[in-house]
Structures are given as C-alpha cells and as structure tokens.
Motif scaffolding. Structure first.
Motif, PDB file in Angstrom:
ATOM      1  N   LYS A  10      16.789  -9.396  -0.001  1.00 49.86           N
ATOM      2  CA  LYS A  10      16.940  -8.561   1.193  1.00 49.86           C
ATOM      3  C   LYS A  10      16.024  -9.054   2.316  1.00 49.86           C
ATOM      4  N   LYS A  11      14.842  -9.547   1.942  1.00 52.34           N
ATOM      5  CA  LYS A  11      13.879 -10.006   2.949  1.00 52.34           C
ATOM      6  C   LYS A  11      13.968 -11.520   3.102  1.00 52.34           C
ATOM      7  N   VAL A  12      14.138 -11.985   4.336  1.00 53.80           N
ATOM      8  CA  VAL A  12      14.225 -13.414   4.623  1.00 53.80           C
ATOM      9  C   VAL A  12      13.122 -13.776   5.611  1.00 53.80           C
ATOM     10  N   TRP A  13      12.200 -14.642   5.178  1.00 54.81           N
ATOM     11  CA  TRP A  13      11.088 -15.046   6.044  1.00 54.81           C
ATOM     12  C   TRP A  13      11.538 -16.138   7.011  1.00 54.81           C
ATOM     13  N   MET A  14      10.988 -16.092   8.231  1.00 51.48           N
ATOM     14  CA  MET A  14      11.275 -17.115   9.234  1.00 51.48           C
ATOM     15  C   MET A  14      10.056 -18.026   9.382  1.00 51.48           C
ATOM     16  N   LYS A  15      10.262 -19.181   9.975  1.00 54.38           N
ATOM     17  CA  LYS A  15       9.197 -20.175  10.082  1.00 54.38           C
ATOM     18  C   LYS A  15       8.005 -19.675  10.884  1.00 54.38           C
ATOM     19  N   ASN A  16       8.246 -18.801  11.865  1.00 52.67           N
ATOM     20  CA  ASN A  16       7.131 -18.351  12.716  1.00 52.67           C
ATOM     21  C   ASN A  16       6.330 -17.206  12.094  1.00 52.67           C
ATOM     22  N   GLY A  17       6.683 -16.809  10.862  1.00 52.60           N
ATOM     23  CA  GLY A  17       5.937 -15.756  10.177  1.00 52.60           C
ATOM     24  C   GLY A  17       6.603 -14.398  10.239  1.00 52.60           C
ATOM     25  N   GLY A  18       7.609 -14.251  11.116  1.00 54.06           N
ATOM     26  CA  GLY A  18       8.368 -13.016  11.136  1.00 54.06           C
ATOM     27  C   GLY A  18       9.386 -12.996  10.006  1.00 54.06           C
ATOM     28  N   TYR A  19      10.057 -11.867   9.832  1.00 51.99           N
ATOM     29  CA  TYR A  19      11.095 -11.818   8.801  1.00 51.99           C
ATOM     30  C   TYR A  19      12.203 -10.856   9.217  1.00 51.99           C
ATOM     31  N   ILE A  20      13.375 -11.041   8.596  1.00 54.70           N
ATOM     32  CA  ILE A  20      14.478 -10.095   8.789  1.00 54.70           C
ATOM     33  C   ILE A  20      14.770  -9.436   7.453  1.00 54.70           C
ATOM     34  N   PHE A  21      15.220  -8.193   7.512  1.00 53.88           N
ATOM     35  CA  PHE A  21      15.517  -7.426   6.306  1.00 53.88           C
ATOM     36  C   PHE A  21      16.979  -7.009   6.377  1.00 53.88           C
ATOM     37  N   ILE A  22      17.767  -7.408   5.370  1.00 58.28           N
ATOM     38  CA  ILE A  22      19.214  -7.177   5.376  1.00 58.28           C
ATOM     39  C   ILE A  22      19.568  -6.156   4.300  1.00 58.28           C
ATOM     40  N   GLU A  23      20.181  -5.056   4.731  1.00 57.24           N
ATOM     41  CA  GLU A  23      20.525  -3.970   3.811  1.00 57.24           C
ATOM     42  C   GLU A  23      22.020  -3.683   3.897  1.00 57.24           C
ATOM     43  N   HIS A  24      22.707  -3.753   2.745  1.00 59.63           N
ATOM     44  CA  HIS A  24      24.140  -3.459   2.687  1.00 59.63           C
ATOM     45  C   HIS A  24      24.343  -1.990   2.315  1.00 59.63           C
ATOM     46  N   THR A  25      25.236  -1.321   3.013  1.00 54.43           N
ATOM     47  CA  THR A  25      25.637   0.029   2.634  1.00 54.43           C
ATOM     48  C   THR A  25      27.163   0.055   2.553  1.00 54.43           C
ATOM     49  N   GLU A  26      27.710   1.177   2.113  1.00 51.28           N
ATOM     50  CA  GLU A  26      29.165   1.305   2.006  1.00 51.28           C
ATOM     51  C   GLU A  26      29.827   1.179   3.372  1.00 51.28           C
ATOM     52  N   ALA A  27      29.184   1.741   4.409  1.00 57.54           N
ATOM     53  CA  ALA A  27      29.809   1.802   5.728  1.00 57.54           C
ATOM     54  C   ALA A  27      29.523   0.580   6.599  1.00 57.54           C
ATOM     55  N   LEU A  28      28.327   0.016   6.467  1.00 58.10           N
ATOM     56  CA  LEU A  28      27.937  -1.076   7.365  1.00 58.10           C
ATOM     57  C   LEU A  28      26.784  -1.863   6.767  1.00 58.10           C
ATOM     58  N   THR A  29      26.419  -2.938   7.475  1.00 57.75           N
ATOM     59  CA  THR A  29      25.251  -3.742   7.095  1.00 57.75           C
ATOM     60  C   THR A  29      24.209  -3.595   8.191  1.00 57.75           C
TER      61      THR A  29
END
Length: 510
Positions: free
Chosen positions: A289-308
C-alpha cells in the motif's frame, strides 16, 4: 525513451513486463486457469432484458451472465434482423425511434464480444459491435467507417493509409488502421486483411451451425496479443526466457512479415529473467500500500469497493525551501509515481488523489499538468478533473480486466480481505459475553473453551490470571482445549457434561 518487453514463462503462468527507460510500467499475468478473455466472441442467448438498467443479461456459458448495455449495441444489430418486426426498422439500419429493448427478447440468440473481463461477482461486459484484430488493422463487420491510429503522427502517412483502406475495403466492412501499419505497403495490408476476412468467414459459419452458449472466436493468448498490439517500432527489444514462446513469437512475426523479427531475443541465463531486469522487486512493491519515492516522500494506495484512494505524504523529505515549494516538489514527483503505479497495478474505475495542500493556483496547475502528461502515456482511457482547494483530484481510468493485485493475490482467509483481525482481548471479551449468556439460561456451570493455541495461552496466562478471574466472577468451572484448526479469533463453547457445542446459541445476543 527506451522501451522493452520482457517475458517470463513458468509451468503455472506467463508474465509480460513493459519497461520504459528500465522502469516497470505495465505487467500482464496469464494463467491456464485464468486466460485472457477480452476479444473473445460468443454466441449467446438473452437471459433477461432490464429496461430500467438500459441493459440485457446474456448467457454465454459463464457462471455469471454477461452484461450488455444498450449503448454497446450501437447500430450493429444486423444479426438480430431475422426475427424482429420489420415495422421497427428503416431500410438497412435501425430507426432512431427504436428502443434497443424492443430489439431484444428473452431466449433470443445473439452474438457478442467481450470488452471487459469478469470482475469480482460481476460477469463480463460485452458488445454486439464485433471486431477482429490483426497485426496492422482491425476488421469491423457490418460497419462502413475507416479509422487510423492517432499514434501515427504524420498527417501525410495517415492520409496515405486512409486512401489504401478505402481502396481495399470490402462492402459492409469497416477498418481501423493500427500504429504498426505505418510505412507498410498496400500488399502487406491486403495480406493482413485477407487473413481477417478468412477468420470472419469461419465465425459466420459457426454462427449458423452452433447452438448457444458457444465460443465462436478465441483471441490470441496474452503473450501473442501483447506482441501483436504493443510490439511496435518504438520497442527496442523483446526478451523471452521460454524456447516455446520464442518460437511462437518469431513464427507469428514471420507470418505477418514484420521487420522487427531481429529485435526478439532468447534469454540464456541460469538467473531468473525478472531478477536480471529488476522486475521482481518492482512486482513485490506493487503489492504494498505504501510506495516510497526517491525524494523521501511516499504515496499510500488504498482500494475500496467503490473507488481507489491515493494519499500523498511528505514522509522523510526535509526541503530547504518554504512549505509551498517543498509541497510542489513532492507533489510533482508523486504525480509521476501515481501514474506509473496505477498503470502497473492496472487500477480502474473512480480514483481520488489527495495531494499535499498548496496555496498558489499556479502550483496546483503545474501538478495537474504533470499528472495529465504522465497519463498521456497510458493506453487506458483516463479522465482527470481539476484540483479542488483541498488538493483533491478526481479521475477515472478505463477498467478492462481486474487489477493486478487480484490477479496475483487473493483475500486472506483469516481477515477475509480487511487486513484486520480482532485482538486477543477482544476475543476474550466475546468469550466472556458468551459465558454470561450461557449461564443466564440456567445451564450447567462446567464448560470447556476450545480455541486456537494463542488464545488458550492468553487465557491461561498465570501472571494475569484471566481464566481464574472469569471463574471467580461467574462462579463457573472453565476447562480449556487447544485447537490449531480454529482461526486465531475463533472459539467454541462446549457443555462439559454432555460435550454439546452450544457456541452458536450464545455467541450473539438473541
């Protein structure tokens, strides 16, 4: 941009990785028990017409009926004319006043093509507008239009191909010229067209002779279809680790007269091909779910029934500039990584992205433009709305097949996909409530608690005396028994005297 196609084949599956500048951007997975279905043509039978949904359900032999929306019927209803009242039709086409529901009836035979694979408990989505794909063109029966791929940038080349298409186009057929046709002569295109016409004739024969539900046309397997659709002049090489697949691919390219044959390589190494090209580690990351980026930030991806939902966070990034500039820098890199991750994971449907707040409108526009630029590389159709003052971007991405995560993983049998299970103290509280309900009915005060070894250990821990306190509180004799077959949060309440399992009677309030 350097583009490569890497193919790994095992006894269980075939995986195809698309790399751009050495970075994984798309992954296709096909297993023998889960073959690609998009493009397959079936003779089916109308199971139900639902006017309120503007759709019909078609039996094509699947567990779930296929879904045919009236919008996907288009004008191609020629296959239905034989048993429709002539007053509904005008000439050779469909009247503008005709309700599509009037062209369908329960039990009627119909020919459909899968355009979206089954997802979750939904059946495949289908259309009556059939297409037969080839290497250089797509044949569209019962149509008259001619289309040319927008990826062919030269207006002169597009004009030349359109002229050839008009010249060779048979009556009652349409053609879509593919990107791979750029620079090809008329003889090559005619050869491809003849193969498609031969395929269509075979399909027509089956339509007349076969009883529904019946598969009429099976499109190429995953590997071959990727070569047909994606192996274009901008791909520097295709590397495959299976001799069988290598022979299939080279044979196909020879048959269609492709000049790209020399770019296909057979991978010879004891080391796994996806390890050599650093694909395996990227696949592992795509499940997180957590994806780190090169600059030290990260994105968090959460799947639900209705949307992402995608959340952007600063993480370990400590910029030397002011907050606005730091947020802009993180958001710009996040926009690039989000586009890559959604392509890689093949996420479809409604998507909401929560970027880090920015005060200046021009900075919000920069992030939005970066997002649109990155998604322009995506073959799936995307629609992106503007950024709200809260930093939220709403978008949709075309869904054709289930997301990657559903292809290579399945819900956990313990948490059933939630990612969470009750704590030990929560389980113990449930046991206590069940005991209280049991005793309130005047039952015998000798019971047996059967549970997973972890729960029994937690209950019998001498330091905290949990079992002793329960017995003292309710004046009941409690014995325990370990059962490794039970889930860590399950338990059984047994009458000690008779051995009767009474859990279901007292697990929940009546």
């Amino acid at each position: 941009m350097k583009k490569e196609i890497i193919i790994n084949s095992t006894n269980e599956d075939t995986r195809i990785a698309i790399l751009e500048n050495g970075q994984l951007v798309e992954l296709f997975v096909e297993r023998s028990d889960n073959e690609r279905m998009v493009g397959d043509i079936y003779k089916g039978r109308v199971r139900k017409v639902v006017r309120g949904m503007q759709a019909a359900f078609i039996d094509i032999g699947f567990e779930q009926d296929a879904f045919l929306h009236f919008n996907d019927m288009g004008s191609n209803v020629n296959q239905l004319f034989a048993d429709i009242d002539e007053e509904l039709l005008e000439g050779n086409g469909q009247s503008k006043d005709v309700d599509p529901a009037d062209l369908l009836r329960t039990g009627q035979e119909i020919v459909v093509q899968i355009i979206k694979e089954p997802i979750s408990n939904k059946g495949p989505k289908v259309t009556t507008e059939l297409t037969i794909p080839g290497r250089f063109m797509v044949l569209v029966p019962n149509q008259k239009r001619i289309g040319v791929s927008r990826k062919i940038a030269s207006a002169k080349e597009r004009r030349r191909l359109r002229q050839i298409a008009r010249k060779i186009l048979p009556k009652n057929f349409g053609l879509i010229i593919r990107t791979a046709a750029a620079g090809k002569g008329e003889d090559v295109l005619v050869q491809d067209l003849n193969k498609l016409l031969k395929t269509w004739n075979k399909i027509q024969q089956k339509i007349k002779s076969e009883e529904p539900p019946m598969l009429l046309f099976k499109d190429l397997g995953m590997a071959s279809s990727v070569i047909r659709d994606l192996f274009t002049a901008d791909v520097s090489r295709v590397v495959v680790d299976s001799r069988k697949l290598y022979r299939e691919i080279t044979r196909y390219l020879k048959d269609v007269g492709s000049e790209l044959l020399s770019r296909v390589e057979y991978f010879k190494s004891r080391e796994p091909i996806f390890d050599v090209f650093h694909v395996e580690e990227e696949i592992e990351k795509s499940l997180l779910k957590k994806v780190w980026m090169k600059n030290g930030g990260y994105i968090f991806i959460e799947h639900t029934e209705a949307l992402t939902v995608v959340d952007v966070n600063s993480g370990r990034y400590f910029g030397r500039k002011n907050h606005e500039q730091n947020s802009l820098k993180i958001n710009l890199e996040a926009a690039r990584e989000i586009a890559r991750q959604l392509r890689l994971r093949d996420v479809g449907g409604l998507i909401v992205i929560d970027f880090i707040d920015m005060e200046r409108e021009e900075n919000r526009k920069k992030v939005l433009n970066e997002l649109q630029k990155e998604f322009s590389k995506d073959r799936a159709i995307t629609r992106i709305e503007g950024m709200s003052r809260f930093g939220l971007v709403q978008m949709t991405r075309q869904r054709i097949r289930p997301s990657l995560i559903y292809n290579i993983s399945e819900p956990c049998p313990l948490c059933e996909g939630s990612g969470l299970i009750p704590t030990k103290s929560t389980v113990l509280a449930s046991i206590e409530r069940a005991i209280r309900r049991y005793l309130s009915r005047g039952n015998d005060r000798r019971i047996l608690i059967r549970a997973h070894p972890e729960i029994i250990d937690y209950l019998n821990n001498r330091r905290f005396g949990r079992r002793f306190r329960l017995m003292l509180k309710y004046l009941v004799k409690i014995d325990t028994e370990e059962d490794p077959e039970l889930k860590p949060f399950e338990f059984r309440l047994i009458k000690k005297k008779t051995g009767e399992d009474v859990t279901d009677q007292f697990l929940y309030a009546a």
